[in-house]
Design an enzyme around this catalytic site. Structure first.
Site, short mmCIF file in Angstrom:
data_model
loop_
_atom_site.label_atom_id
_atom_site.label_comp_id
_atom_site.label_asym_id
_atom_site.label_seq_id
_atom_site.Cartn_x
_atom_site.Cartn_y
_atom_site.Cartn_z
N HIS A 146 56.15 30.01 17.27
CA HIS A 146 55.07 30.93 16.92
C HIS A 146 55.32 32.30 17.52
CE1 HIS A 146 51.27 32.26 15.40
NE2 HIS A 146 51.20 31.12 14.74
N GLY A 147 55.40 33.28 16.64
CA GLY A 147 55.53 34.67 17.07
C GLY A 147 56.92 35.06 17.55
N ARG A 196 51.69 37.06 -6.54
CA ARG A 196 51.64 37.30 -7.98
C ARG A 196 51.38 36.03 -8.77
NH1 ARG A 196 53.92 42.07 -10.16
NH2 ARG A 196 53.01 43.71 -8.92
N ARG A 207 48.58 24.20 3.81
CA ARG A 207 47.21 24.47 4.27
C ARG A 207 46.20 23.92 3.27
NH1 ARG A 207 45.57 28.22 7.96
NH2 ARG A 207 47.22 29.08 9.25
N GLU A 231 55.27 20.63 20.33
CA GLU A 231 55.75 21.98 20.03
C GLU A 231 54.91 22.93 20.86
OE1 GLU A 231 56.04 23.34 15.92
OE2 GLU A 231 55.93 25.41 16.65
N HIS A 283 58.02 33.92 10.26
CA HIS A 283 57.69 35.25 9.77
C HIS A 283 58.80 36.27 10.01
CE1 HIS A 283 55.65 39.19 9.69
NE2 HIS A 283 55.02 38.66 8.67
N ASP A 325 57.25 29.33 4.84
CA ASP A 325 55.90 29.58 4.30
C ASP A 325 55.79 30.94 3.62
OD1 ASP A 325 55.09 27.21 5.44
OD2 ASP A 325 53.83 28.13 6.99
N HIS A 326 56.38 31.97 4.29
CA HIS A 326 56.12 33.32 3.79
C HIS A 326 57.00 33.72 2.61
CE1 HIS A 326 52.93 33.64 6.49
NE2 HIS A 326 53.69 33.46 7.55
N ARG A 354 47.25 28.58 0.50
CA ARG A 354 47.48 30.03 0.35
C ARG A 354 48.96 30.36 0.15
NH1 ARG A 354 46.23 32.14 6.39
NH2 ARG A 354 44.28 31.08 5.98
N HIS A 355 49.85 29.50 0.67
CA HIS A 355 51.28 29.80 0.42
C HIS A 355 52.00 28.57 -0.12
CE1 HIS A 355 51.25 28.47 4.59
NE2 HIS A 355 50.98 29.65 5.12
N HIS A 372 53.99 24.68 6.14
CA HIS A 372 52.61 24.34 6.49
C HIS A 372 51.82 24.25 5.19
CE1 HIS A 372 48.84 25.46 9.13
NE2 HIS A 372 48.63 24.40 8.37
N THR A 402 46.91 33.34 10.77
CA THR A 402 47.95 32.36 11.09
C THR A 402 47.36 31.41 12.10
OG1 THR A 402 50.23 32.07 11.87
CG2 THR A 402 48.98 33.85 12.88
N THR A 403 48.10 30.35 12.45
CA THR A 403 47.57 29.36 13.40
C THR A 403 47.17 30.04 14.71
OG1 THR A 403 49.22 27.88 12.42
CG2 THR A 403 48.07 27.09 14.40
N ASN A 410 60.97 28.16 9.05
CA ASN A 410 59.69 28.03 8.35
C ASN A 410 59.70 28.97 7.13
OD1 ASN A 410 56.99 28.76 7.57
ND2 ASN A 410 56.23 27.78 9.42
N GLU A 430 53.93 20.89 8.74
CA GLU A 430 52.79 21.23 9.61
C GLU A 430 51.53 20.94 8.84
OE1 GLU A 430 52.89 25.29 10.75
OE2 GLU A 430 54.84 25.12 11.72
N1 PXP Z 1 54.95 26.73 14.75
C1 PXP Z 1 53.72 26.52 14.24
C2 PXP Z 1 52.97 25.31 14.67
C3 PXP Z 1 53.14 27.40 13.31
O1 PXP Z 1 51.91 27.18 12.83
C4 PXP Z 1 53.90 28.52 12.88
C5 PXP Z 1 53.33 29.46 11.87
O2 PXP Z 1 53.19 28.80 10.66
C6 PXP Z 1 55.19 28.68 13.43
C7 PXP Z 1 55.68 27.79 14.36
C8 PXP Z 1 56.06 29.82 13.02
O3 PXP Z 1 55.48 31.00 13.48
P1 PXP Z 1 56.10 32.41 13.03
O4 PXP Z 1 55.88 32.50 11.54
O5 PXP Z 1 55.31 33.39 13.81
O6 PXP Z 1 57.55 32.36 13.37
#
Ligand code: PXP
Length: 238
Positions: A190-191, A17, A44, A150, A213, A8-9, A48-49, A42, A99-100, A6, A69
């Site tokens: 997630h996490g 910036r 959104r 998931e 992340h 996103d970050h 935001r990202h 994702h 976050t979600t 992922n 996502e």
């Molecule tokens: N799965 C889903 C559905 C999510 O929303 C996210 C966060 O965007 C992730 C996985 C990835 O989570 P993390 O950034 O904590 O690894």
């Protein structure tokens, strides 16, 4: 077990910036070059990202599976129908959340979710639903026509005492087994971090993890390729 990275970050840093770097498209190339099976983003509602431009470019450039996502909103369904990523994961989206927060409650959202699944599948998109590791939700995902669930690993990831960690892990295991028995594919995410991925990586019924992340955090220090490769080797050992 496959890894979808992922990115996103990477976009979060760029948007801090409102600049043009770092580019999540470049990060995606690096992740795929070392063996990620695909890329997750994702888009959104508040942008935001990840931006619409990222989605369109990634659709053109990702060699593996591009997983979008998204919420079940009409805006997102129109975008998905237009861009046609290989796969969409339906997630809950709350205003102002960092976050979600938890999985999609298919029971209270059944009508929206059923409609979203059918719109996406009509466009030839594989559909995953992000749910809490709960057998009842797995059954509802099957009933609304999803291909994949998931399983939310965030509660496991946040657990601190060993008993709680084992209880949360067991919920993920049981939900993954149930998904397989119902003919669904099981993913997780997630996490997850370099420290906690092992026990989830050892669940045979889960065939893919989505991690963002922690990988992007490490990538800032060691580079994207190294960060992704290290996560994949931990999953392999598990
Ligand atoms: N799965 C889903 C559905 C999510 O929303 C996210 C966060 O965007 C992730 C996985 C990835 O989570 P993390 O950034 O904590 O690894």
């Amino acid at each position: 077990m496959r890894l979808s990275v992922n990115v996103d970050h990477v976009a979060t840093i760029r948007q801090a910036r409102m600049a043009c770097e770092p580019d999540p498209v470049w990060a995606a190339v690096e992740a795929e070059l070392v063996g990620a099976c695909g890329i997750t983003i994702h888009l959104r509602g508040d942008r935001r990202h990840i931006q619409d431009r990222d989605l369109r470019l990634l659709k053109e450039t990702v060699a593996g599976v591009l997983n979008l996502e998204m919420s079940t909103s009409d805006e997102m369904l129109d975008i998905a129908r237009d861009v046609r990523p290989h796969m969409c994961t339906l997630v809950p989206e709350g205003e102002g959340e960092l976050t979600t927060q938890g999985g999609l409650d298919i029971i209270s959202e059944e009508e929206n979710v059923r409609k979203a699944v059918s719109v996406l599948k009509e466009s030839g998109i594989t559909v995953s639903i992000f749910i809490d590791p709960d057998v009842v939700q797995v059954g509802r995902a099957k009933a609304v026509g999803a291909d994949i669930v998931e399983l939310h690993t965030g509660i496991y990831a946040e657990a601190v005492d060993p008993g709680e960690i084992e209880r949360e892990l067991q919920k993920v295991r049981v939900a993954a087994i149930a998904a397989r028995e119902m003919g669904l594919r099981a993913h997780g995410g997630h996490g997850l971090t370099y420290l906690n991925v092992g026990p989830i990586g050892a669940i045979e019924e889960i065939d893919e993890l989505s991690i963002g992340h922690s990988i992007v955090s490490r990538a800032v220090l060691v580079g994207m390729g190294g960060a992704v490769a290290e996560m994949m080797s931990l999953m392999e050992v598990a």
